[in-house]
Design a protein around this motif. Structure first.
Motif, PDB file in Angstrom:
ATOM      1  N   ASP A  16       0.803  -1.221   0.000  1.00 43.61           N
ATOM      2  CA  ASP A  16       0.000   0.000   0.000  1.00 43.61           C
ATOM      3  C   ASP A  16       0.835   1.269   0.000  1.00 43.61           C
ATOM      4  OD1 ASP A  16      -2.356  -1.423  -0.015  1.00 43.61           O
ATOM      5  OD2 ASP A  16      -2.536  -1.438   2.162  1.00 43.61           O
ATOM      6  N   ALA A  17       2.115   1.181   0.297  1.00 40.95           N
ATOM      7  CA  ALA A  17       2.957   2.367   0.392  1.00 40.95           C
ATOM      8  C   ALA A  17       3.163   2.986  -0.988  1.00 40.95           C
ATOM      9  CB  ALA A  17       4.299   2.014   1.002  1.00 40.95           C
ATOM     10  N   VAL A  18       3.130   4.298  -1.046  1.00 41.77           N
ATOM     11  CA  VAL A  18       3.401   5.023  -2.279  1.00 41.77           C
ATOM     12  C   VAL A  18       4.901   5.196  -2.397  1.00 41.77           C
ATOM     13  CG1 VAL A  18       3.068   7.194  -3.494  1.00 41.77           C
ATOM     14  CG2 VAL A  18       1.210   6.241  -2.147  1.00 41.77           C
ATOM     15  N   SER A  19       5.445   4.896  -3.566  1.00 40.99           N
ATOM     16  CA  SER A  19       6.877   5.088  -3.767  1.00 40.99           C
ATOM     17  C   SER A  19       7.099   6.001  -4.962  1.00 40.99           C
ATOM     18  CB  SER A  19       7.585   3.745  -3.981  1.00 40.99           C
ATOM     19  OG  SER A  19       7.092   3.105  -5.139  1.00 40.99           O
ATOM     20  N   PHE A  20       8.186   6.730  -4.925  1.00 35.29           N
ATOM     21  CA  PHE A  20       8.554   7.673  -5.979  1.00 35.29           C
ATOM     22  C   PHE A  20       9.969   7.349  -6.434  1.00 35.29           C
ATOM     23  CE2 PHE A  20       5.582   9.854  -3.195  1.00 35.29           C
ATOM     24  CZ  PHE A  20       4.636  10.311  -4.083  1.00 35.29           C
ATOM     25  N   LEU A  21      10.333   7.861  -7.603  1.00 34.23           N
ATOM     26  CA  LEU A  21      11.715   7.736  -8.059  1.00 34.23           C
ATOM     27  C   LEU A  21      12.607   8.588  -7.170  1.00 34.23           C
ATOM     28  CD1 LEU A  21      11.362   8.067 -11.938  1.00 34.23           C
ATOM     29  CD2 LEU A  21      11.934   6.014 -10.648  1.00 34.23           C
ATOM     30  N   PRO A  22      13.857   8.219  -6.995  1.00 38.39           N
ATOM     31  CA  PRO A  22      14.792   9.080  -6.263  1.00 38.39           C
ATOM     32  C   PRO A  22      14.953  10.423  -6.990  1.00 38.39           C
ATOM     33  CG  PRO A  22      15.743   6.902  -6.645  1.00 38.39           C
ATOM     34  CD  PRO A  22      14.470   6.968  -7.430  1.00 38.39           C
ATOM     35  N   ARG A  30       6.881   5.578 -18.697  1.00 39.85           N
ATOM     36  CA  ARG A  30       6.055   6.688 -19.177  1.00 39.85           C
ATOM     37  C   ARG A  30       4.628   6.656 -18.646  1.00 39.85           C
ATOM     38  NH1 ARG A  30       7.870   7.515 -25.421  1.00 39.85           N
ATOM     39  NH2 ARG A  30      10.076   7.721 -24.971  1.00 39.85           N
ATOM     40  N   ALA A  31       4.347   5.832 -17.677  1.00 40.18           N
ATOM     41  CA  ALA A  31       3.007   5.748 -17.110  1.00 40.18           C
ATOM     42  C   ALA A  31       2.744   6.938 -16.185  1.00 40.18           C
ATOM     43  CB  ALA A  31       2.861   4.440 -16.340  1.00 40.18           C
ATOM     44  N   ILE A  32       1.480   7.269 -16.023  1.00 40.27           N
ATOM     45  CA  ILE A  32       1.108   8.322 -15.077  1.00 40.27           C
ATOM     46  C   ILE A  32       0.848   7.636 -13.731  1.00 40.27           C
ATOM     47  CG2 ILE A  32      -0.476  10.221 -14.562  1.00 40.27           C
ATOM     48  CD1 ILE A  32       1.180  10.703 -17.044  1.00 40.27           C
ATOM     49  N   LEU A  33       1.940   7.244 -13.099  1.00 42.72           N
ATOM     50  CA  LEU A  33       1.913   6.596 -11.794  1.00 42.72           C
ATOM     51  C   LEU A  33       3.012   7.200 -10.943  1.00 42.72           C
ATOM     52  CD1 LEU A  33       1.607   2.878 -12.951  1.00 42.72           C
ATOM     53  CD2 LEU A  33      -0.173   4.242 -11.878  1.00 42.72           C
ATOM     54  N   TRP A  42       5.821  14.764  -9.141  1.00 40.23           N
ATOM     55  CA  TRP A  42       4.457  14.271  -8.915  1.00 40.23           C
ATOM     56  C   TRP A  42       3.618  15.361  -8.232  1.00 40.23           C
ATOM     57  CZ3 TRP A  42       1.710  10.450 -10.845  1.00 40.23           C
ATOM     58  CH2 TRP A  42       0.484  10.150 -10.267  1.00 40.23           C
ATOM     59  N   ALA A  43       4.193  16.057  -7.267  1.00 39.08           N
ATOM     60  CA  ALA A  43       3.474  17.150  -6.599  1.00 39.08           C
ATOM     61  C   ALA A  43       3.108  18.239  -7.604  1.00 39.08           C
ATOM     62  CB  ALA A  43       4.317  17.726  -5.465  1.00 39.08           C
ATOM     63  N   ASP A  44       4.027  18.559  -8.515  1.00 35.52           N
ATOM     64  CA  ASP A  44       3.731  19.551  -9.555  1.00 35.52           C
ATOM     65  C   ASP A  44       2.596  19.072 -10.455  1.00 35.52           C
ATOM     66  OD1 ASP A  44       5.753  21.165  -8.597  1.00 35.52           O
ATOM     67  OD2 ASP A  44       7.192  20.580 -10.164  1.00 35.52           O
ATOM     68  N   SER A  51      -7.405  16.114 -12.328  1.00 36.36           N
ATOM     69  CA  SER A  51      -7.806  14.709 -12.438  1.00 36.36           C
ATOM     70  C   SER A  51      -6.786  13.786 -11.771  1.00 36.36           C
ATOM     71  CB  SER A  51      -8.001  14.311 -13.903  1.00 36.36           C
ATOM     72  OG  SER A  51      -6.795  14.432 -14.629  1.00 36.36           O
ATOM     73  N   VAL A  52      -5.520  14.167 -11.777  1.00 36.53           N
ATOM     74  CA  VAL A  52      -4.497  13.366 -11.099  1.00 36.53           C
ATOM     75  C   VAL A  52      -4.678  13.498  -9.589  1.00 36.53           C
ATOM     76  CG1 VAL A  52      -2.014  13.089 -10.680  1.00 36.53           C
ATOM     77  CG2 VAL A  52      -2.855  13.507 -12.997  1.00 36.53           C
ATOM     78  N   ALA A  53      -4.934  14.705  -9.112  1.00 36.33           N
ATOM     79  CA  ALA A  53      -5.138  14.928  -7.680  1.00 36.33           C
ATOM     80  C   ALA A  53      -6.360  14.163  -7.177  1.00 36.33           C
ATOM     81  CB  ALA A  53      -5.277  16.417  -7.385  1.00 36.33           C
ATOM     82  N   VAL A  54      -7.413  14.098  -7.988  1.00 37.12           N
ATOM     83  CA  VAL A  54      -8.624  13.372  -7.605  1.00 37.12           C
ATOM     84  C   VAL A  54      -8.393  11.867  -7.688  1.00 37.12           C
ATOM     85  CG1 VAL A  54     -11.001  12.868  -8.321  1.00 37.12           C
ATOM     86  CG2 VAL A  54     -10.214  15.231  -8.219  1.00 37.12           C
ATOM     87  N   GLY A  55      -7.687  11.426  -8.709  1.00 34.42           N
ATOM     88  CA  GLY A  55      -7.461  10.001  -8.918  1.00 34.42           C
ATOM     89  C   GLY A  55      -6.419   9.376  -8.022  1.00 34.42           C
ATOM     90  N   HIS A  56      -5.500  10.186  -7.508  1.00 38.55           N
ATOM     91  CA  HIS A  56      -4.395   9.679  -6.675  1.00 38.55           C
ATOM     92  C   HIS A  56      -4.224  10.552  -5.431  1.00 38.55           C
ATOM     93  CE1 HIS A  56      -3.022   7.006  -9.923  1.00 38.55           C
ATOM     94  NE2 HIS A  56      -3.315   8.005 -10.727  1.00 38.55           N
ATOM     95  N   PRO A  57      -5.264  10.705  -4.620  1.00 43.64           N
ATOM     96  CA  PRO A  57      -5.160  11.638  -3.482  1.00 43.64           C
ATOM     97  C   PRO A  57      -4.072  11.276  -2.479  1.00 43.64           C
ATOM     98  CG  PRO A  57      -7.137  10.286  -3.289  1.00 43.64           C
ATOM     99  CD  PRO A  57      -6.548  10.032  -4.653  1.00 43.64           C
ATOM    100  N   GLU A  58      -3.898   9.986  -2.187  1.00 49.74           N
ATOM    101  CA  GLU A  58      -2.878   9.584  -1.209  1.00 49.74           C
ATOM    102  C   GLU A  58      -1.477   9.879  -1.737  1.00 49.74           C
ATOM    103  OE1 GLU A  58      -1.179   5.631   1.048  1.00 49.74           O
ATOM    104  OE2 GLU A  58      -3.134   5.532   0.090  1.00 49.74           O
ATOM    105  N   ALA A  59      -1.234   9.560  -3.011  1.00 48.08           N
ATOM    106  CA  ALA A  59       0.083   9.803  -3.599  1.00 48.08           C
ATOM    107  C   ALA A  59       0.368  11.299  -3.668  1.00 48.08           C
ATOM    108  CB  ALA A  59       0.177   9.178  -4.984  1.00 48.08           C
ATOM    109  N   CYS A  60      -0.642  12.102  -3.998  1.00 49.36           N
ATOM    110  CA  CYS A  60      -0.441  13.552  -4.052  1.00 49.36           C
ATOM    111  C   CYS A  60      -0.119  14.096  -2.664  1.00 49.36           C
ATOM    112  CB  CYS A  60      -1.675  14.235  -4.635  1.00 49.36           C
ATOM    113  SG  CYS A  60      -1.891  13.942  -6.410  1.00 49.36           S
TER     114      CYS A  60
END
Length: 74
Positions: A16-22, A30-33, A42-44, A51-60
């Motif tokens: 369940d943890a959100v991970s980001f690139l270093p 090239r995925a929107i993940l 990702w924050a930008d 739609s990204v903020a709504v679709g990925h609220p935890e990651a944002c």
């Protein structure tokens, strides 16, 4: 082997943890993940694309994006 590559790019559904690139990573996919973006990028994206903020609220939220609340009426 191909299955391992897909899991590396898209992550395990059991985690369940959100991970980001270093921060110093080159573009890996090239995925929107979140896994395909640095945290700041990702924050930008969350700030630019509602739609990204709504679709990925935890990651944002994990990336540091704070969604603005519309002003409340009287």
């Amino acid at each position: 082997m191909a299955g391992a590559l897909l899991v590396d790019c898209f992550g395990s559904p059991a985690v369940d943890a959100v991970s980001f690139l270093p921060d110093d990573a080159e573009v890996a996919c090239r995925a929107i993940l979140p896994q395909c973006f640095r945290r700041s990028d990702w924050a930008d994206l969350c700030a630019r694309e509602p739609s990204v903020a709504v679709g990925h609220p935890e990651a944002c939220r994990d990336a540091g994006f704070q969604q603005r609340q519309p002003p409340q009426g009287r």
